[in-house]
Design an enzyme around this catalytic site. Structure first.
Site, PDB file in Angstrom:
ATOM      1  N   ASN A 126       0.855  -1.185   0.000  1.00 34.50           N
ATOM      2  CA  ASN A 126       0.000   0.000   0.000  1.00 34.50           C
ATOM      3  C   ASN A 126       0.898   1.245   0.000  1.00 34.50           C
ATOM      4  OD1 ASN A 126      -1.406   2.273   1.110  1.00 34.50           O
ATOM      5  ND2 ASN A 126      -3.071   0.912   1.696  1.00 34.50           N
ATOM      6  N   ASP A 141      -0.134   4.509  -0.103  1.00 30.41           N
ATOM      7  CA  ASP A 141      -0.840   5.740   0.293  1.00 30.41           C
ATOM      8  C   ASP A 141       0.074   6.779   0.927  1.00 30.41           C
ATOM      9  OD1 ASP A 141      -3.190   4.527  -0.448  1.00 30.41           O
ATOM     10  OD2 ASP A 141      -3.904   4.176   1.591  1.00 30.41           O
ATOM     11  N   HIS A 142       0.977   6.291   1.804  1.00 34.38           N
ATOM     12  CA  HIS A 142       1.717   7.261   2.605  1.00 34.38           C
ATOM     13  C   HIS A 142       2.858   7.950   1.858  1.00 34.38           C
ATOM     14  CE1 HIS A 142      -1.006   6.746   5.752  1.00 34.38           C
ATOM     15  NE2 HIS A 142      -0.757   5.457   5.888  1.00 34.38           N
ATOM     16  N   ARG A 167       2.966  18.981   1.837  1.00 34.66           N
ATOM     17  CA  ARG A 167       3.540  20.238   1.345  1.00 34.66           C
ATOM     18  C   ARG A 167       2.878  20.749   0.073  1.00 34.66           C
ATOM     19  NH1 ARG A 167       8.605  22.169   2.949  1.00 34.66           N
ATOM     20  NH2 ARG A 167       8.687  21.923   5.194  1.00 34.66           N
ATOM     21  N   HIS A 227      -5.717   3.637  -1.399  1.00 32.55           N
ATOM     22  CA  HIS A 227      -7.023   3.932  -0.813  1.00 32.55           C
ATOM     23  C   HIS A 227      -7.405   5.351  -1.214  1.00 32.55           C
ATOM     24  CE1 HIS A 227      -9.587   3.948   3.160  1.00 32.55           C
ATOM     25  NE2 HIS A 227     -10.283   4.336   2.108  1.00 32.55           N
ATOM     26  N   ARG A 248      -9.513   7.973  -0.427  1.00 35.20           N
ATOM     27  CA  ARG A 248     -10.440   8.352   0.647  1.00 35.20           C
ATOM     28  C   ARG A 248     -11.341   9.474   0.174  1.00 35.20           C
ATOM     29  NH1 ARG A 248      -8.741   6.152   5.837  1.00 35.20           N
ATOM     30  NH2 ARG A 248     -10.474   7.362   6.667  1.00 35.20           N
ATOM     31  N   ARG A 299      -7.210  12.787   1.369  1.00 33.51           N
ATOM     32  CA  ARG A 299      -6.093  13.247   2.215  1.00 33.51           C
ATOM     33  C   ARG A 299      -4.741  12.791   1.693  1.00 33.51           C
ATOM     34  NH1 ARG A 299      -7.162   9.816   7.681  1.00 33.51           N
ATOM     35  NH2 ARG A 299      -9.205  10.764   7.416  1.00 33.51           N
ATOM     36  N   HIS A 300      -4.702  11.683   0.936  1.00 32.62           N
ATOM     37  CA  HIS A 300      -3.414  11.274   0.356  1.00 32.62           C
ATOM     38  C   HIS A 300      -3.554  10.967  -1.145  1.00 32.62           C
ATOM     39  CE1 HIS A 300      -5.110   7.459   1.702  1.00 32.62           C
ATOM     40  NE2 HIS A 300      -4.663   7.558   2.941  1.00 32.62           N
ATOM     41  N   GLU A 304      -8.795   0.552  -2.758  1.00 34.54           N
ATOM     42  CA  GLU A 304      -9.654   0.517  -1.568  1.00 34.54           C
ATOM     43  C   GLU A 304     -10.590   1.711  -1.632  1.00 34.54           C
ATOM     44  OE1 GLU A 304      -7.082   0.698   1.792  1.00 34.54           O
ATOM     45  OE2 GLU A 304      -6.226  -1.264   1.408  1.00 34.54           O
ATOM     46  N   THR A 347      -6.920   6.251  10.536  1.00 35.61           N
ATOM     47  CA  THR A 347      -6.826   5.176   9.556  1.00 35.61           C
ATOM     48  C   THR A 347      -8.088   4.338   9.688  1.00 35.61           C
ATOM     49  OG1 THR A 347      -5.458   3.323   8.769  1.00 35.61           O
ATOM     50  CG2 THR A 347      -5.519   3.678  11.146  1.00 35.61           C
ATOM     51  N   THR A 348      -8.251   3.330   8.822  1.00 35.21           N
ATOM     52  CA  THR A 348      -9.494   2.548   8.831  1.00 35.21           C
ATOM     53  C   THR A 348      -9.643   1.798  10.156  1.00 35.21           C
ATOM     54  OG1 THR A 348      -9.052   2.243   6.488  1.00 35.21           O
ATOM     55  CG2 THR A 348     -10.837   0.947   7.425  1.00 35.21           C
ATOM     56  N   GLU A 383     -10.921  -9.639   3.087  1.00 35.18           N
ATOM     57  CA  GLU A 383      -9.662  -9.261   3.731  1.00 35.18           C
ATOM     58  C   GLU A 383      -9.934  -9.113   5.222  1.00 35.18           C
ATOM     59  OE1 GLU A 383      -7.172  -6.213   1.941  1.00 35.18           O
ATOM     60  OE2 GLU A 383      -6.385  -5.649   3.913  1.00 35.18           O
ATOM     61  N   HIS A 438      -3.574  -4.685   7.790  1.00 38.33           N
ATOM     62  CA  HIS A 438      -3.712  -3.529   8.675  1.00 38.33           C
ATOM     63  C   HIS A 438      -2.830  -3.674   9.905  1.00 38.33           C
ATOM     64  CE1 HIS A 438      -5.271   0.132  10.360  1.00 38.33           C
ATOM     65  NE2 HIS A 438      -5.826   0.342   9.193  1.00 38.33           N
ATOM     66  N   GLY A 439      -1.926  -2.701  10.036  1.00 35.25           N
ATOM     67  CA  GLY A 439      -1.077  -2.633  11.224  1.00 35.25           C
ATOM     68  C   GLY A 439       0.037  -3.673  11.263  1.00 35.25           C
ATOM     69  N   GLY A 474       1.060  -1.423   4.323  1.00 37.21           N
ATOM     70  CA  GLY A 474       1.423  -0.094   3.846  1.00 37.21           C
ATOM     71  C   GLY A 474       2.328   0.677   4.770  1.00 37.21           C
ATOM     72  N   HIS A 475       1.771   1.152   5.883  1.00 36.66           N
ATOM     73  CA  HIS A 475       2.461   2.122   6.729  1.00 36.66           C
ATOM     74  C   HIS A 475       3.860   1.675   7.129  1.00 36.66           C
ATOM     75  CE1 HIS A 475       3.342   4.342  10.474  1.00 36.66           C
ATOM     76  NE2 HIS A 475       2.789   5.338   9.815  1.00 36.66           N
TER      77      HIS A 475
HETATM   78  N1  PXP Z   1      -5.883  -3.196   4.139  1.00 31.01           N
HETATM   79  C1  PXP Z   1      -6.845  -2.248   4.166  1.00 31.01           C
HETATM   80  C2  PXP Z   1      -8.219  -2.626   3.713  1.00 31.01           C
HETATM   81  C3  PXP Z   1      -6.562  -0.931   4.592  1.00 31.01           C
HETATM   82  O1  PXP Z   1      -7.552  -0.004   4.636  1.00 31.01           O
HETATM   83  C4  PXP Z   1      -5.243  -0.600   4.935  1.00 31.01           C
HETATM   84  C5  PXP Z   1      -4.898   0.806   5.310  1.00 31.01           C
HETATM   85  O2  PXP Z   1      -5.184   1.656   4.240  1.00 31.01           O
HETATM   86  C6  PXP Z   1      -4.273  -1.621   4.868  1.00 31.01           C
HETATM   87  C7  PXP Z   1      -4.612  -2.911   4.490  1.00 31.01           C
HETATM   88  C8  PXP Z   1      -2.834  -1.355   5.195  1.00 31.01           C
HETATM   89  O3  PXP Z   1      -2.716  -1.014   6.542  1.00 31.01           O
HETATM   90  P1  PXP Z   1      -1.313  -0.487   7.088  1.00 31.01           P
HETATM   91  O4  PXP Z   1      -1.032   0.801   6.392  1.00 31.01           O
HETATM   92  O5  PXP Z   1      -1.540  -0.351   8.551  1.00 31.01           O
HETATM   93  O6  PXP Z   1      -0.293  -1.548   6.736  1.00 31.01           O
END
Ligand code: PXP
Length: 250
Positions: free
Chosen positions: A14, A16-17, A25, A50, A52, A56-57, A77, A107-108, A158, A197-198, A219-220
């Site tokens: 992912n 996004d970040h 910026r 994602h 959103r 935001r990103h 997403e 976050t979600t 998921e 996630h996480g 992602g993060h």
């Molecule tokens: N899966 C889904 C459905 C998510 O919404 C996210 C966060 O956007 C992730 C996975 C990835 O989560 P993380 O950024 O915490 O790894």
């Protein structure tokens, strides 16, 4: 001692970040699409973004550009809204993961309530599949949500691993058991099972070892690690951690 390897696990990265840094910026850099191409050449099996509702990103244009240029499947997403489903149908990513969304959240938080929004989720899945987009539902490891997911006709699920990631000790063990049980039930129900996630290098192994899972979306932690070691190395490290977890003593 012998060892056995559970079939491989795909890694969806992912990005996004990367866009979060750009939006901080209002610059044109760093470009999440460029990051996606680097992640793919570094071993990502798919790229997740994602879009959103508050933008935001990731921006609409990022979605169009990533789908056009990515050498690996794109997983978009989105929230279950008319605007987002229409946008996905126009952009045509390979996959769309339906997620809950609250504007004020960082976050979600929590999975999609398929039980409550059954009709809207069923319609969204039908519209996406009519365009050749494979939908997945991002849900908590809950039996009622699983039954509703099967009922609305989504082919993939998921599992939200946020609670597992945010806890430790006994609470984490309980959550892991719940996720394992759920993954077994979901596969038996005929679904393709993903999780995310996480997840990070220190907590991914127990999840990666669940044999019913075929894909993790992360992602993060990968983007955070990329700041220190570079994106190809961050992707490679995560892939290694996932593959090592799949080798079990037999
Ligand atoms: N899966 C889904 C459905 C998510 O919404 C996210 C966060 O956007 C992730 C996975 C990835 O989560 P993380 O950024 O915490 O790894």
């Amino acid at each position: 001692m012998h060892s056995a390897v559970i079939p491989p696990l795909r890694l969806g990265v992912n990005i996004d970040h990367v866009a979060t840094v750009r939006q901080a910026r209002g610059t044109a850099y760093p470009d999440p699409v460029e990051a996606g191409l680097i992640a793919a050449s570094g071993g990502a099996d798919s790229l997740t973004i994602h879009l959103r509702e508050d933008r935001r990103h990731i921006q609409d244009d990022d979605v169009v550009r990533l789908v056009a240029r990515s050498p690996v499947p794109v997983n978009l997403e989105i929230a279950v809204t008319g605007e987002m489903i229409a946008l996905a149908c126009r952009a045509r990513p390979a996959f769309a993961c339906l997620v809950p969304e609250r504007r004020e959240e960082v976050t979600t938080e929590g999975g999609l309530d398929v039980v409550r929004h059954r009709t809207a989720v069923r319609d969204a899945c039908r519209r996406l599949m009519a365009e050749g987009i494979v939908p997945a539902l991002f849900i908590d490891a809950d039996d009622d949500q699983l039954a509703a997911t099967v009922e609305v006709g989504a082919p993939q699920v998921e599992i939200h691993t946020g609670r597992y990631a945010d806890t430790g000790g006994e609470a984490q063990r309980v959550e892991l058991t719940r996720i394992r049980h759920f993954a077994r039930q979901a596969l038996t129900a005929g679904l393709e099972v993903h999780a995310g996630h996480g997840l990070h290098l220190d907590n991914v192994a127990a999840i990666a070892r669940i044999p019913e899972l075929v894909e993790l979306n992360i992602g993060h932690s990968i983007i955070a690690r990329a700041i220190l070691v570079g994106l190809p190395a961050a992707v490679a490290e995560m892939r290694r951690a996932m593959s090592e977890a799949r080798v079990i003593a037999a």
